[in-house]
Design an enzyme around this catalytic site. Structure first.
Site, PDB file in Angstrom:
ATOM      1  N   LYS A 107      64.915  -7.426 -57.448  1.00 23.66           N
ATOM      2  CA  LYS A 107      66.110  -6.477 -57.735  1.00 23.66           C
ATOM      3  C   LYS A 107      66.853  -7.114 -58.599  1.00 23.66           C
ATOM      4  O   LYS A 107      67.625  -6.606 -59.286  1.00 23.66           O
ATOM      5  CB  LYS A 107      66.612  -5.819 -56.475  1.00 23.66           C
ATOM      6  CG  LYS A 107      67.110  -6.833 -55.383  1.00 23.66           C
ATOM      7  CD  LYS A 107      65.840  -7.097 -54.421  1.00 23.66           C
ATOM      8  CE  LYS A 107      65.995  -8.326 -53.649  1.00 23.66           C
ATOM      9  NZ  LYS A 107      65.088  -8.425 -52.393  1.00 23.66           N
ATOM     10  N   GLY A 136      62.417  -2.584 -49.213  1.00 21.94           N
ATOM     11  CA  GLY A 136      61.117  -3.169 -48.796  1.00 21.94           C
ATOM     12  C   GLY A 136      60.133  -2.327 -48.852  1.00 21.94           C
ATOM     13  O   GLY A 136      59.834  -1.801 -50.032  1.00 21.94           O
ATOM     14  N   GLY A 189      61.627 -14.941 -42.964  1.00 20.55           N
ATOM     15  CA  GLY A 189      61.279 -14.602 -44.311  1.00 20.55           C
ATOM     16  C   GLY A 189      62.163 -13.413 -44.900  1.00 20.55           C
ATOM     17  O   GLY A 189      61.760 -12.792 -45.749  1.00 20.55           O
ATOM     18  N   LYS A 207      70.354  -3.637 -55.385  1.00 22.64           N
ATOM     19  CA  LYS A 207      69.318  -2.283 -55.092  1.00 22.64           C
ATOM     20  C   LYS A 207      70.178  -1.090 -55.142  1.00 22.64           C
ATOM     21  O   LYS A 207      69.693   0.032 -55.936  1.00 22.64           O
ATOM     22  CB  LYS A 207      68.765  -2.619 -53.586  1.00 22.64           C
ATOM     23  CG  LYS A 207      68.202  -3.586 -53.305  1.00 22.64           C
ATOM     24  CD  LYS A 207      68.170  -3.882 -51.992  1.00 22.64           C
ATOM     25  CE  LYS A 207      67.018  -4.958 -51.399  1.00 22.64           C
ATOM     26  NZ  LYS A 207      67.182  -5.682 -50.191  1.00 22.64           N
TER      27      LYS A 207
HETATM   28  P1  NAP Z   1      59.949 -17.132 -51.689  1.00 19.46           P
HETATM   29  O1  NAP Z   1      59.377 -17.041 -50.150  1.00 19.46           O
HETATM   30  O2  NAP Z   1      61.133 -18.153 -51.811  1.00 19.46           O
HETATM   31  O3  NAP Z   1      59.059 -17.350 -52.784  1.00 19.46           O
HETATM   32  C1  NAP Z   1      59.050 -17.579 -54.160  1.00 19.46           C
HETATM   33  C2  NAP Z   1      57.904 -18.024 -54.669  1.00 19.46           C
HETATM   34  O4  NAP Z   1      58.305 -18.037 -55.852  1.00 19.46           O
HETATM   35  C3  NAP Z   1      57.388 -19.415 -54.180  1.00 19.46           C
HETATM   36  O5  NAP Z   1      55.913 -19.511 -53.938  1.00 19.46           O
HETATM   37  C4  NAP Z   1      57.839 -20.406 -55.400  1.00 19.46           C
HETATM   38  O6  NAP Z   1      56.911 -21.566 -55.348  1.00 19.46           O
HETATM   39  C5  NAP Z   1      57.687 -19.468 -56.494  1.00 19.46           C
HETATM   40  N1  NAP Z   1      58.665 -19.967 -57.472  1.00 19.46           N
HETATM   41  C6  NAP Z   1      60.120 -19.952 -57.608  1.00 19.46           C
HETATM   42  N2  NAP Z   1      60.321 -20.320 -58.695  1.00 19.46           N
HETATM   43  C7  NAP Z   1      59.324 -20.705 -59.429  1.00 19.46           C
HETATM   44  C8  NAP Z   1      59.268 -21.069 -60.828  1.00 19.46           C
HETATM   45  N3  NAP Z   1      60.310 -21.143 -61.683  1.00 19.46           N
HETATM   46  N4  NAP Z   1      57.770 -21.281 -61.349  1.00 19.46           N
HETATM   47  C9  NAP Z   1      56.825 -20.895 -60.447  1.00 19.46           C
HETATM   48  N5  NAP Z   1      56.987 -20.512 -59.267  1.00 19.46           N
HETATM   49  C10 NAP Z   1      58.158 -20.250 -58.715  1.00 19.46           C
HETATM   50  O7  NAP Z   1      60.643 -15.603 -51.936  1.00 19.46           O
HETATM   51  P2  NAP Z   1      60.314 -14.099 -51.344  1.00 19.46           P
HETATM   52  O8  NAP Z   1      60.883 -13.949 -50.136  1.00 19.46           O
HETATM   53  O9  NAP Z   1      58.737 -14.260 -51.504  1.00 19.46           O
HETATM   54  O10 NAP Z   1      60.845 -13.285 -52.699  1.00 19.46           O
HETATM   55  C11 NAP Z   1      59.914 -13.101 -53.820  1.00 19.46           C
HETATM   56  C12 NAP Z   1      60.591 -12.017 -54.445  1.00 19.46           C
HETATM   57  O11 NAP Z   1      60.526 -10.536 -53.743  1.00 19.46           O
HETATM   58  C13 NAP Z   1      62.271 -12.004 -54.703  1.00 19.46           C
HETATM   59  O12 NAP Z   1      62.610 -11.450 -56.004  1.00 19.46           O
HETATM   60  C14 NAP Z   1      62.986 -11.321 -53.778  1.00 19.46           C
HETATM   61  O13 NAP Z   1      64.206 -11.005 -53.850  1.00 19.46           O
HETATM   62  C15 NAP Z   1      61.911 -10.199 -53.573  1.00 19.46           C
HETATM   63  N6  NAP Z   1      61.852  -9.605 -52.158  1.00 19.46           N
HETATM   64  C16 NAP Z   1      61.674 -10.175 -51.100  1.00 19.46           C
HETATM   65  C17 NAP Z   1      61.440  -9.854 -49.740  1.00 19.46           C
HETATM   66  C18 NAP Z   1      61.455 -10.613 -48.604  1.00 19.46           C
HETATM   67  O14 NAP Z   1      61.540  -9.858 -47.617  1.00 19.46           O
HETATM   68  N7  NAP Z   1      61.231 -11.681 -48.661  1.00 19.46           N
HETATM   69  C19 NAP Z   1      61.662  -8.350 -49.883  1.00 19.46           C
HETATM   70  C20 NAP Z   1      61.883  -7.465 -50.990  1.00 19.46           C
HETATM   71  C21 NAP Z   1      61.999  -8.086 -52.251  1.00 19.46           C
HETATM   72  P3  NAP Z   1      56.775 -22.636 -54.257  1.00 19.46           P
HETATM   73  O15 NAP Z   1      56.255 -21.891 -53.130  1.00 19.46           O
HETATM   74  O16 NAP Z   1      55.879 -23.836 -54.850  1.00 19.46           O
HETATM   75  O17 NAP Z   1      58.053 -23.063 -53.888  1.00 19.46           O
HETATM   76  N1  HSE Z   2      66.711 -10.208 -48.545  1.00 19.52           N
HETATM   77  C1  HSE Z   2      66.429  -8.857 -48.585  1.00 19.52           C
HETATM   78  C2  HSE Z   2      66.602  -8.128 -47.570  1.00 19.52           C
HETATM   79  C3  HSE Z   2      64.727  -8.830 -48.772  1.00 19.52           C
HETATM   80  O1  HSE Z   2      67.085  -9.071 -46.359  1.00 19.52           O
HETATM   81  O2  HSE Z   2      66.560  -7.059 -47.202  1.00 19.52           O
HETATM   82  C4  HSE Z   2      64.385  -7.379 -48.909  1.00 19.52           C
HETATM   83  O3  HSE Z   2      64.832  -7.050 -50.138  1.00 19.52           O
END
Ligand code: NAP
Ligand code: HSE
Length: 439
Positions: A107, A136, A189, A207
């Site tokens: 986002k 989500g 997470g 968002k």
């Molecule tokens: P995360 O757990 O921090 O994972 C990020 C991943 O991206 C890791 O695998 C990291 O590698 C990789 N990464 C980061 N920078 C990189 C780079 N420059 N080159 C290659 N790989 C890179 O994040 P996440 O929670 O999965 O979130 C991912 C996305 O989804 C974000 O945009 C977030 O806002 C969105 N999102 C997350 C949630 C949630 O509940 N977590 C919900 C909705 C949306 P390493 O593992 O090797 O460090």
């Molecule tokens: N960090 C965000 C939240 C992940 O807590 O809602 C989902 O977008």
């Protein structure tokens, strides 16, 4: 059966690893549902040696997302790294420019340059899907982009950050500290890589900006959102709200007004018996008020690996089922070039109820002065109560005011007048009150 859809996943963290696990364990069912197999043929992350809990040995590893976007043998580039700039931005642009479909949960990126990215996707005739970017697992993007076609939307609002709702719920129900709840949200997470984005409201603002564009057909204007986070909310505010029949939620609200579109993100008191007040923990809720349908409320898991991966998977499945050359739903509901210029309604003109908590020195005339400041600014009070500060040895007292509907500008002036009175002990707390229509 058609050829397999080849996907490359950039980012194997909370969401990326969940997605890879689901695609691997449900491959047969997905192939039947989509009419073709979905194969992970390329992956990238920062640390190649990290165990992701899933066997990805058949996928080609790329040293950078940019290289994967430019060279991998894939149909879809799935961006799950995060970040408004840098690798996410460069690789998504490279993938779209190459004519690949893109799916992202990012986002922050969309709020910064979503219109530009949509224009590239439209020019190349590819899909840019982002259901997971807002609320989500709740399918709110699809609802706005497709299901509500023809409706005129007047207001869209909701709980859009799982981390904040989780923190506020556990503080209220279990009396835990803000810091302890945030730590737990990170462990589960839910939080962003930098959790300041969650607790200071930026994530909700990103968002909301996307939803505003889909709801009102205007360009994305994330930098024109009034923003307050929850780091300033104390357990005392939560208890005072409960005593008055309210709960505190971090809401994002966008509504049409006579002077433009009002976009705001702030802690909000909602009546205890409203549906949105009952939305607890990591759960999100988005309410949409429109002329044909009326009120729609969507409630569901707002963050976490599986909830988010579910939305990403839905986006990938839509691509797997789409026919080459078929008419595409515009990325942002309307073709990017036709989005209207965003006209901002000023926050000072916002009208609503307010909760004001003052900690004052226990002196004669203070109560009267507070009431005078309210009257001089034309603010009508629903209630005003004075309380002794529980257990405190100081001579400070708490005054809690609840106003009838009034203008933000009047409240700011009244509070400034109170601050000039030299009887405050600490900063005043001001929390807006929102009354959902029927919900
Ligand atoms: P995360 O757990 O921090 O994972 C990020 C991943 O991206 C890791 O695998 C990291 O590698 C990789 N990464 C980061 N920078 C990189 C780079 N420059 N080159 C290659 N790989 C890179 O994040 P996440 O929670 O999965 O979130 C991912 C996305 O989804 C974000 O945009 C977030 O806002 C969105 N999102 C997350 C949630 C949630 O509940 N977590 C919900 C909705 C949306 P390493 O593992 O090797 O460090
Ligand atoms: N960090 C965000 C939240 C992940 O807590 O809602 C989902 O977008």
């Amino acid at each position: 059966m058609a050829d397999a859809l080849k996907i490359g996943i950039a980012g194997l963290g909370t969401v990326g690893a969940s997605l890879a696990r689901i695609l691997t364990t449900r491959s047969n069912e997905l192939a039947i549902t989509c009419g073709r197999a979905i194969e992970i043929t390329a992956v990238t992350a920062r640390d190649r040696s990290r165990d992701r809990g899933v066997d990805l040995s058949r996928a080609e590893w790329f040293v950078s997302p940019e290289e994967m976007a430019e060279k991998a043998d894939i149909d879809v580039f799935v961006e799950l790294m995060g970040g408004a700039e840098g690798a996410a931005d460069r690789s998504v642009r490279a993938a779209l420019s190459r004519g690949l479909h893109v799916v992202t949960a990012n986002k922050a990126l969309l709020a910064r340059c979503g219109v530009e990215l949509a224009a590239i996707a439209e020019e190349k005739g590819v899909l840019l899907n982002f259901e997971a970017a807002v609320a989500g697992g709740i399918p709110v993007i699809k609802a706005l982009r497709e299901s509500l076609t023809g409706n005129t939307i007047s207001r869209i609002y909701g709980i859009m950050n799982g981390t904040c709702n989780y923190i506020l719920t556990r503080m209220e129900k279990e009396g835990l500290s803000f810091e302890a709840c945030l730590k737990e949200a990170q462990r589960l997470g839910y939080a962003e890589a930098d959790p300041t984005f969650d607790i200071e409201g930026n994530d909700t603002a990103h968002k909301l900006a996307i939803l505003t564009t889909l709801a009102f057909g205007t360009q994305i204007a994330a930098d024109q959102i009034y923003l307050e986070g929850i780091s300033n909310i104390s357990i005392e505010d939560i208890h005072a709200a409960a005593d008055l029949g309210y709960r505190i939620k971090l809401l994002g609200v966008a509504q049409r007004t006579e002077s433009g579109i009002e976009q705001r993100v702030h802690p909000t008191m909602v009546p205890h018996d409203s549906v949105i007040a009952q939305v607890d923990g990591v759960t999100n809720a988005v309410a949409i008020e429109s002329d044909i349908l009326g009120e729609l409320l969507m409630v569901g898991p707002g963050a976490g690996g599986n909830a988010t991966a579910s939305a990403v998977l839905g986006d990938i499945a839509d691509i797997a089922k789409s026919r080459p050359g078929a008419q595409r739903v515009p990325v942002l509901g309307k073709p990017a070039a036709t989005l209207e210029v965003y006209q901002q309604a000023k926050m000072q003109s916002h009208e609503g109820g307010y909760f004001i908590r003052l900690t004052v020195l226990d002196r004669a005339g203070v109560f009267a002065n507070v009431a005078t400041q309210m009257a001089q600014n034309g603010i009508s009070l629903e209630s005003i109560v004075q309380r002794a500060n529980g257990g405190s040895a100081s001579d400070a007292k708490t005054i809690i005011l609840v106003t009838h509907a009034t203008m933000e500008d009047s409240v700011r002036k009244a509070v400034a007048g109170i601050k000039g009175g030299n009887y405050l002990s600490g900063e005043p707390q001001v929390i807006r009150i929102e009354r959902p229509k029927a919900l």
